[in-house]
Design an enzyme around this catalytic site. Structure first.
Site, short mmCIF file in Angstrom:
data_model
loop_
_atom_site.label_atom_id
_atom_site.label_comp_id
_atom_site.label_asym_id
_atom_site.label_seq_id
_atom_site.Cartn_x
_atom_site.Cartn_y
_atom_site.Cartn_z
N CYS A 1 -18.75 -30.87 15.49
CA CYS A 1 -18.63 -31.23 16.92
C CYS A 1 -18.99 -30.05 17.81
O CYS A 1 -19.56 -30.22 18.89
CB CYS A 1 -17.23 -31.77 17.24
SG CYS A 1 -15.85 -30.70 16.82
N CYS B 1 -20.14 -36.43 15.25
CA CYS B 1 -19.06 -36.47 14.24
C CYS B 1 -19.37 -37.55 13.20
O CYS B 1 -19.48 -38.73 13.54
CB CYS B 1 -17.72 -36.74 14.92
SG CYS B 1 -16.38 -36.86 13.69
N ASP C 1 -1.67 -19.84 17.18
CA ASP C 1 -1.95 -20.99 16.32
C ASP C 1 -0.72 -21.70 15.76
O ASP C 1 -0.68 -22.93 15.75
CB ASP C 1 -2.87 -20.53 15.17
CG ASP C 1 -3.38 -21.66 14.33
OD1 ASP C 1 -3.75 -22.69 14.91
OD2 ASP C 1 -3.41 -21.51 13.10
N CYS D 1 -22.10 -36.09 28.89
CA CYS D 1 -22.51 -35.69 27.53
C CYS D 1 -21.56 -36.26 26.49
O CYS D 1 -20.34 -36.21 26.65
CB CYS D 1 -22.51 -34.16 27.45
SG CYS D 1 -22.91 -33.54 25.79
C1 B12 Z 1 -3.06 -29.21 14.65
C2 B12 Z 1 -4.33 -28.43 14.88
C3 B12 Z 1 -5.50 -28.94 14.34
C4 B12 Z 1 -5.59 -30.34 13.78
C5 B12 Z 1 -5.65 -31.35 14.98
C6 B12 Z 1 -6.66 -30.90 16.04
C7 B12 Z 1 -6.38 -31.37 17.44
N1 B12 Z 1 -7.45 -31.62 18.17
O1 B12 Z 1 -5.24 -31.47 17.90
C8 B12 Z 1 -6.87 -30.26 12.91
C9 B12 Z 1 -6.47 -29.89 11.49
C10 B12 Z 1 -7.71 -31.54 12.84
C11 B12 Z 1 -7.57 -29.09 13.56
C12 B12 Z 1 -8.92 -28.87 13.47
C13 B12 Z 1 -9.57 -27.81 14.07
N2 B12 Z 1 -9.02 -26.77 14.71
CO1 B12 Z 1 -7.13 -26.67 15.13
N3 B12 Z 1 -5.36 -26.50 15.75
C14 B12 Z 1 -4.31 -27.24 15.64
C15 B12 Z 1 -3.11 -26.59 16.35
C16 B12 Z 1 -2.27 -25.86 15.31
C17 B12 Z 1 -2.21 -27.54 17.15
C18 B12 Z 1 -2.99 -28.51 18.07
C19 B12 Z 1 -2.10 -29.59 18.62
O2 B12 Z 1 -1.00 -29.33 19.09
N4 B12 Z 1 -2.57 -30.85 18.57
C20 B12 Z 1 -1.82 -31.97 19.05
C21 B12 Z 1 -2.67 -32.88 19.86
C22 B12 Z 1 -1.79 -34.01 20.35
O3 B12 Z 1 -3.18 -32.12 20.96
P1 B12 Z 1 -4.39 -32.63 21.86
O4 B12 Z 1 -5.35 -33.39 21.05
O5 B12 Z 1 -4.88 -31.45 22.65
O6 B12 Z 1 -3.59 -33.61 22.84
C23 B12 Z 1 -4.17 -34.05 24.04
C24 B12 Z 1 -5.28 -35.06 23.84
O7 B12 Z 1 -4.97 -35.88 22.72
C25 B12 Z 1 -5.22 -35.80 25.16
N5 B12 Z 1 -5.35 -37.23 25.13
C26 B12 Z 1 -4.76 -38.13 24.33
N6 B12 Z 1 -5.10 -39.36 24.68
C27 B12 Z 1 -5.93 -39.26 25.76
C28 B12 Z 1 -6.56 -40.21 26.51
C29 B12 Z 1 -7.34 -39.79 27.59
C30 B12 Z 1 -8.01 -40.84 28.42
C31 B12 Z 1 -7.48 -38.42 27.90
C32 B12 Z 1 -8.30 -37.96 29.06
C33 B12 Z 1 -6.84 -37.45 27.10
C34 B12 Z 1 -6.08 -37.90 26.05
O8 B12 Z 1 -3.91 -35.56 25.74
C35 B12 Z 1 -3.12 -34.78 24.83
C36 B12 Z 1 -2.17 -33.91 25.63
O9 B12 Z 1 -2.89 -33.06 26.51
C37 B12 Z 1 -3.85 -25.62 17.34
C38 B12 Z 1 -3.08 -24.36 17.71
C39 B12 Z 1 -2.10 -24.64 18.85
N7 B12 Z 1 -0.85 -24.30 18.66
O10 B12 Z 1 -2.50 -25.20 19.87
C40 B12 Z 1 -5.15 -25.29 16.56
C41 B12 Z 1 -6.45 -25.10 17.36
C42 B12 Z 1 -6.57 -26.22 18.37
N8 B12 Z 1 -7.49 -25.29 16.35
C43 B12 Z 1 -8.49 -24.55 16.50
C44 B12 Z 1 -9.69 -24.64 15.74
C45 B12 Z 1 -10.66 -23.48 15.82
C46 B12 Z 1 -9.94 -25.79 14.96
C47 B12 Z 1 -11.26 -26.17 14.29
C48 B12 Z 1 -12.52 -25.84 15.10
C49 B12 Z 1 -11.33 -25.48 12.90
C50 B12 Z 1 -12.52 -25.89 12.07
N9 B12 Z 1 -13.70 -25.39 12.34
O11 B12 Z 1 -12.42 -26.64 11.17
C51 B12 Z 1 -11.07 -27.71 14.10
C52 B12 Z 1 -11.62 -28.51 15.31
C53 B12 Z 1 -11.38 -30.00 15.25
C54 B12 Z 1 -11.25 -30.63 16.65
N10 B12 Z 1 -12.33 -31.18 17.18
O12 B12 Z 1 -10.17 -30.56 17.25
C55 B12 Z 1 -8.33 -23.59 17.68
C56 B12 Z 1 -9.19 -24.08 18.84
C57 B12 Z 1 -9.77 -22.97 19.71
C58 B12 Z 1 -10.48 -23.56 20.90
N11 B12 Z 1 -11.55 -22.91 21.32
O13 B12 Z 1 -10.09 -24.59 21.42
C59 B12 Z 1 -6.78 -23.67 17.94
C60 B12 Z 1 -6.37 -23.56 19.40
C61 B12 Z 1 -6.14 -22.53 17.11
C62 B12 Z 1 -6.27 -21.16 17.80
N12 B12 Z 1 -5.14 -20.56 18.16
O14 B12 Z 1 -7.35 -20.68 18.03
N13 B12 Z 1 -6.71 -28.32 14.26
#
Ligand code: B12
Length: 320
Positions: A254, A207, A142, A200
């Site tokens: 979600c 949300c 994480d 889906c």
């Molecule tokens: C920061 C963070 C958050 C932030 C941001 C979440 C996010 N989606 O990034 C916040 C605080 C909102 C959050 C919330 C939650 N989190 Co969180 N979080 C993290 C953390 C620490 C880093 C994630 C990160 O680097 N985000 C940065 C963004 C840029 O990443 P990304 O969205 O994947 O980026 C891609 C997309 O944006 C995509 N994209 C962008 N534009 C476009 C356009 C198109 C066309 C396409 C196809 C794709 C695309 O491309 C990007 C690169 O691949 C991780 C742990 C880790 N080190 O990974 C845990 C993690 C993701 N969280 C986790 C959890 C459990 C949650 C929550 C469920 C907790 C809760 N119940 O409240 C929620 C879920 C919210 C959600 N729907 O994401 C778990 C998820 C487990 C799993 N099964 O996936 C993790 C992995 C922690 C863990 N080690 O278990 N979290």
């Protein structure tokens, strides 16, 4: 965890070592474990750049777009990542089920998951080092700048759903991810193919704040950001959504909407225990003082939320 005999390095069979590691990870409670390369994220880099340029990382200043592009920037010796999916949901852990209670996310039901996953991965590393002299590793759960969900997809565990979380196929998405970076090349697993979300859009529609577009999240609209990550004042419409939905810590909307979570794999009840009083007390009886907050959040993942932040969320929801 079986340490096993110390084997001279020239006799090591990477395939057998990998099979042993996976079996040990599964024995340690991971429902799925796979092996991914630690190469830079080339396809993801462009999306990452746009995401950050749009200011989506503003409320999460610890996210570093540069570091996220390449696991080797986190640890230059990284060659192979063992990625595991650790189930945490419990059938009886239904947020808001107790009369008058507020909702706390399922991941907050039991003890702090970092304290459960990290020691298991550390023991796994130590056992692996006993078998492979000179092996080095790093445990990441994480908090490291590492795209864990993308690594999990690379390791064949599942795909990043439209809500951006890792969906482990029929096992659903209620699982934490844990990563063990290793300093040796091991045979890799097939990356997960195209996502299985199809047409889906249940998560996007569910949300309440419109925080999701397909495969990307706007943290500035996600309820979790405001109850867990930042003390910044949410916009009025977010305050209204907090009050309407009664999510006081994190948000599962979600994932609750996702059809892949209809029959998920459940977490081990001996690990996640029973609910804390925060899950079951009626809203009026929730703690408001610092000392009580510290006592009730001891050894839980909520400890990082400050008591004044918790009080601010309660005020937003209950209007007191
Ligand atoms: C920061 C963070 C958050 C932030 C941001 C979440 C996010 N989606 O990034 C916040 C605080 C909102 C959050 C919330 C939650 N989190 Co969180 N979080 C993290 C953390 C620490 C880093 C994630 C990160 O680097 N985000 C940065 C963004 C840029 O990443 P990304 O969205 O994947 O980026 C891609 C997309 O944006 C995509 N994209 C962008 N534009 C476009 C356009 C198109 C066309 C396409 C196809 C794709 C695309 O491309 C990007 C690169 O691949 C991780 C742990 C880790 N080190 O990974 C845990 C993690 C993701 N969280 C986790 C959890 C459990 C949650 C929550 C469920 C907790 C809760 N119940 O409240 C929620 C879920 C919210 C959600 N729907 O994401 C778990 C998820 C487990 C799993 N099964 O996936 C993790 C992995 C922690 C863990 N080690 O278990 N979290």
């Amino acid at each position: 965890m079986g340490g096993g005999l110390r084997v001279p390095v020239e006799h090591l069979d990477p395939l057998a070592f990998k099979a042993w590691l996976r079996a040990e990870a599964l024995a340690a409670g991971f429902a799925r474990a796979g092996f991914a390369p630690c190469d830079p994220f080339v396809e993801e880099a462009e999306h990452l750049q746009t995401w950050f340029q749009e200011g989506r990382g503003t409320l999460l200043p610890y996210l570093d777009p540069g570091a996220l592009r390449d696991p080797k920037l986190l640890w230059p010796q990284a060659r192979t990542a063992l990625v595991g999916f650790f189930p945490y949901a419990r059938p009886e852990a239904v947020p808001g089920a107790a009369p008058g209670s507020l909702k706390l996310s399922r991941y907050l039901w039991g003890p702090d998951y970092h304290m459960i996953l990290k020691p298991r991965l550390t023991r796994l590393l130590e056992a692996a080092q006993a078998r492979w002299p000179g092996l080095e590793g790093r445990v990441c759960v994480d908090t490291a700048p590492l795209l864990e969900r993308q690594l999990a997809a690379r390791a064949g565990l599942g795909w990043q759903g439209k809500h951006t979380l890792l969906i482990a196929g029929k096992d659903g998405s209620w699982g934490f991810l844990g990563v063990l970076l290793l300093s040796v090349y091991l045979p890799l697993d097939e990356p997960f193919g195209p996502d299985q979300c199809g047409t889906c859009v249940a998560c996007l529609e569910a949300c309440p704040t419109g925080a999701l577009e397909p495969f990307r999240l706007d943290p500035a609209r996600c309820l979790t950001t405001y109850s867990i990550e930042t003390e910044a004042e949410p916009p009025v419409e977010i305050v209204a959504a907090l009050a309407d939905s009664r999510w006081a810590a994190g948000c599962d909307i979600c994932q609750e909407a996702c059809p892949w979570n209809r029959a998920p794999i459940w977490g081990d009840p001996t690990l996640w225990g029973g609910p804390s009083p925060l899950h079951t007390r009626s809203a009026e009886d929730l703690p408001r003082g610092a000392a009580q907050w510290r006592k009730l959040t001891r050894r839980t993942a909520l400890r990082r939320v400050r008591d004044r932040h918790w009080r601010a969320t309660l005020t937003r929801i209950l209007g007191l």
